[in-house]
Design a protein around this motif. Sequence first.
Motif, PDB file in Angstrom:
ATOM      1  N   GLU A 163       5.954  -3.502  17.724  1.00 10.93           N
ATOM      2  CA  GLU A 163       4.629  -3.575  17.096  1.00 10.93           C
ATOM      3  C   GLU A 163       4.838  -3.698  15.592  1.00 10.93           C
ATOM      4  OE1 GLU A 163       2.152  -0.245  17.984  1.00 10.93           O
ATOM      5  OE2 GLU A 163       2.266  -0.539  20.138  1.00 10.93           O
ATOM      6  N   ARG A 164       4.478  -4.832  15.054  1.00  7.41           N
ATOM      7  CA  ARG A 164       4.632  -5.063  13.618  1.00  7.41           C
ATOM      8  C   ARG A 164       3.261  -5.371  13.015  1.00  7.41           C
ATOM      9  NH1 ARG A 164       9.713  -4.276  10.948  1.00  7.41           N
ATOM     10  NH2 ARG A 164      11.069  -3.689  12.678  1.00  7.41           N
ATOM     11  N   TYR A 165       3.134  -5.111  11.709  1.00 10.09           N
ATOM     12  CA  TYR A 165       1.834  -5.192  11.049  1.00 10.09           C
ATOM     13  C   TYR A 165       1.945  -5.925   9.719  1.00 10.09           C
ATOM     14  CZ  TYR A 165       0.521  -1.794  14.525  1.00 10.09           C
ATOM     15  OH  TYR A 165       0.285  -1.179  15.731  1.00 10.09           O
ATOM     16  N   LEU A 166       0.863  -6.627   9.377  1.00  7.47           N
ATOM     17  CA  LEU A 166       0.760  -7.327   8.102  1.00  7.47           C
ATOM     18  C   LEU A 166      -0.430  -6.806   7.312  1.00  7.47           C
ATOM     19  CD1 LEU A 166       1.402 -11.152   8.631  1.00  7.47           C
ATOM     20  CD2 LEU A 166       2.826  -9.506   7.404  1.00  7.47           C
ATOM     21  N   ILE A 167      -0.257  -6.771   5.999  1.00  2.10           N
ATOM     22  CA  ILE A 167      -1.317  -6.380   5.063  1.00  2.10           C
ATOM     23  C   ILE A 167      -1.686  -7.614   4.253  1.00  2.10           C
ATOM     24  CG2 ILE A 167      -1.913  -4.879   3.122  1.00  2.10           C
ATOM     25  CD1 ILE A 167       0.682  -3.264   3.901  1.00  2.10           C
ATOM     26  N   THR A 168      -2.964  -7.800   4.003  1.00  2.00           N
ATOM     27  CA  THR A 168      -3.419  -8.809   3.050  1.00  2.00           C
ATOM     28  C   THR A 168      -4.244  -8.108   1.989  1.00  2.00           C
ATOM     29  OG1 THR A 168      -3.516 -10.504   4.767  1.00  2.00           O
ATOM     30  CG2 THR A 168      -4.731 -10.941   2.735  1.00  2.00           C
ATOM     31  N   LEU A 169      -3.909  -8.376   0.736  1.00  2.00           N
ATOM     32  CA  LEU A 169      -4.625  -7.792  -0.395  1.00  2.00           C
ATOM     33  C   LEU A 169      -5.153  -8.939  -1.243  1.00  2.00           C
ATOM     34  CD1 LEU A 169      -3.267  -4.928  -2.668  1.00  2.00           C
ATOM     35  CD2 LEU A 169      -4.364  -6.929  -3.644  1.00  2.00           C
ATOM     36  N   GLY A 175     -15.263   0.038 -11.185  1.00  2.00           N
ATOM     37  CA  GLY A 175     -16.397  -0.116 -12.105  1.00  2.00           C
ATOM     38  C   GLY A 175     -17.095  -1.436 -11.858  1.00  2.00           C
ATOM     39  N   ASP A 176     -17.358  -2.171 -12.938  1.00  2.00           N
ATOM     40  CA  ASP A 176     -17.944  -3.508 -12.798  1.00  2.00           C
ATOM     41  C   ASP A 176     -16.914  -4.584 -13.093  1.00  2.00           C
ATOM     42  OD1 ASP A 176     -17.611  -3.167 -15.495  1.00  2.00           O
ATOM     43  OD2 ASP A 176     -19.666  -3.679 -16.049  1.00  2.00           O
ATOM     44  N   LYS A 177     -15.591  -4.208 -13.011  1.00  2.00           N
ATOM     45  CA  LYS A 177     -14.534  -5.128 -13.426  1.00  2.00           C
ATOM     46  C   LYS A 177     -13.846  -5.872 -12.286  1.00  2.00           C
ATOM     47  CE  LYS A 177     -11.928  -3.999 -16.957  1.00  2.00           C
ATOM     48  NZ  LYS A 177     -10.965  -3.251 -17.811  1.00  2.00           N
ATOM     49  N   TYR A 178     -13.516  -5.164 -11.190  1.00  3.99           N
ATOM     50  CA  TYR A 178     -12.702  -5.778 -10.140  1.00  3.99           C
ATOM     51  C   TYR A 178     -13.137  -5.292  -8.760  1.00  3.99           C
ATOM     52  CZ  TYR A 178      -9.658  -5.341 -14.260  1.00  3.99           C
ATOM     53  OH  TYR A 178      -9.173  -5.312 -15.534  1.00  3.99           O
ATOM     54  N   GLN A 179     -12.775  -6.105  -7.765  1.00  2.92           N
ATOM     55  CA  GLN A 179     -12.890  -5.690  -6.378  1.00  2.92           C
ATOM     56  C   GLN A 179     -11.594  -6.037  -5.664  1.00  2.92           C
ATOM     57  OE1 GLN A 179     -16.390  -7.632  -4.786  1.00  2.92           O
ATOM     58  NE2 GLN A 179     -17.758  -6.069  -5.598  1.00  2.92           N
ATOM     59  N   VAL A 180     -11.257  -5.216  -4.669  1.00  2.00           N
ATOM     60  CA  VAL A 180     -10.084  -5.437  -3.823  1.00  2.00           C
ATOM     61  C   VAL A 180     -10.537  -5.471  -2.374  1.00  2.00           C
ATOM     62  CG1 VAL A 180      -8.084  -4.260  -2.836  1.00  2.00           C
ATOM     63  CG2 VAL A 180      -8.237  -4.531  -5.274  1.00  2.00           C
ATOM     64  N   PHE A 181      -9.999  -6.427  -1.646  1.00  2.00           N
ATOM     65  CA  PHE A 181     -10.145  -6.531  -0.196  1.00  2.00           C
ATOM     66  C   PHE A 181      -8.773  -6.196   0.385  1.00  2.00           C
ATOM     67  CE2 PHE A 181      -8.906  -9.509   3.189  1.00  2.00           C
ATOM     68  CZ  PHE A 181      -9.832  -9.232   4.174  1.00  2.00           C
ATOM     69  N   LEU A 182      -8.719  -5.246   1.307  1.00  2.00           N
ATOM     70  CA  LEU A 182      -7.459  -4.848   1.929  1.00  2.00           C
ATOM     71  C   LEU A 182      -7.626  -4.944   3.437  1.00  2.00           C
ATOM     72  CD1 LEU A 182      -4.637  -3.695   1.149  1.00  2.00           C
ATOM     73  CD2 LEU A 182      -5.608  -1.423   1.477  1.00  2.00           C
ATOM     74  N   ASP A 183      -6.779  -5.750   4.067  1.00  4.27           N
ATOM     75  CA  ASP A 183      -6.855  -6.006   5.503  1.00  4.27           C
ATOM     76  C   ASP A 183      -5.504  -5.677   6.128  1.00  4.27           C
ATOM     77  OD1 ASP A 183      -8.075  -7.570   7.908  1.00  4.27           O
ATOM     78  OD2 ASP A 183      -6.121  -8.504   7.588  1.00  4.27           O
TER      79      ASP A 183
END
Length: 197
Positions: free
Chosen positions: A179-185, A158-166
């Motif tokens: 092969e290993r992976y990282l997430i950033t939230l 809505g107009d409340k939150y945003q999330v960035f996911l990498d």
Amino acid sequence: MRVMVALIATSATYLVMQVLRDEPEIALEMGGTYEDMLLQSTAHFSPLIPGHIWFRVPKTDARLRFIDTQYGFITPAARFFTVSFNDNVITNIRMSPQIEPLLLDDVLKVVLDLQDQWRANGWTVMYPRDNPPFADTPEWRAKLRDVNKGGITFWQAGDKYQVFLDMGRFRDSKRPNEERYLITLALAKPWLPTQVE
């Protein structure tokens, strides 16, 4: 026989719920206070530091339970987990919802579960043409395996939150041949233009 199956199922459900209850958790809401977070959480947190803008970290690996009646969600346990405050009020969260760098199959399970929770709770994908949501497809897997690419997606509640996911490849010194992976939230009140494509 049915009674025995029912008893086993009930016992298994109880054990799963107990494990989830026992897992350290940081429970918070955006705009809540440091004290509210402590009261709602089961994980110990570093102490309050008076000041205008500051951040704190849990003292143990902990999952996030983001509290909102419509947009709430839960992450797996995280080792990297920071909560930022302005005058004791929570302003943003930055975390990697994993204990260690994960294999591709495992990291996809994490991000797909998060995206499923967001979709089910009314979050909307932002910029889907340029930054589509993650998917378990050959194209996404090839992109993620490319050390120069990886992926980013943005979601809005809505107009409340945003999330960035990498998510991207990570050289893990403990497992140099895997092969290993990282997430950033990153989660905060909206900071990007709010239109969705």
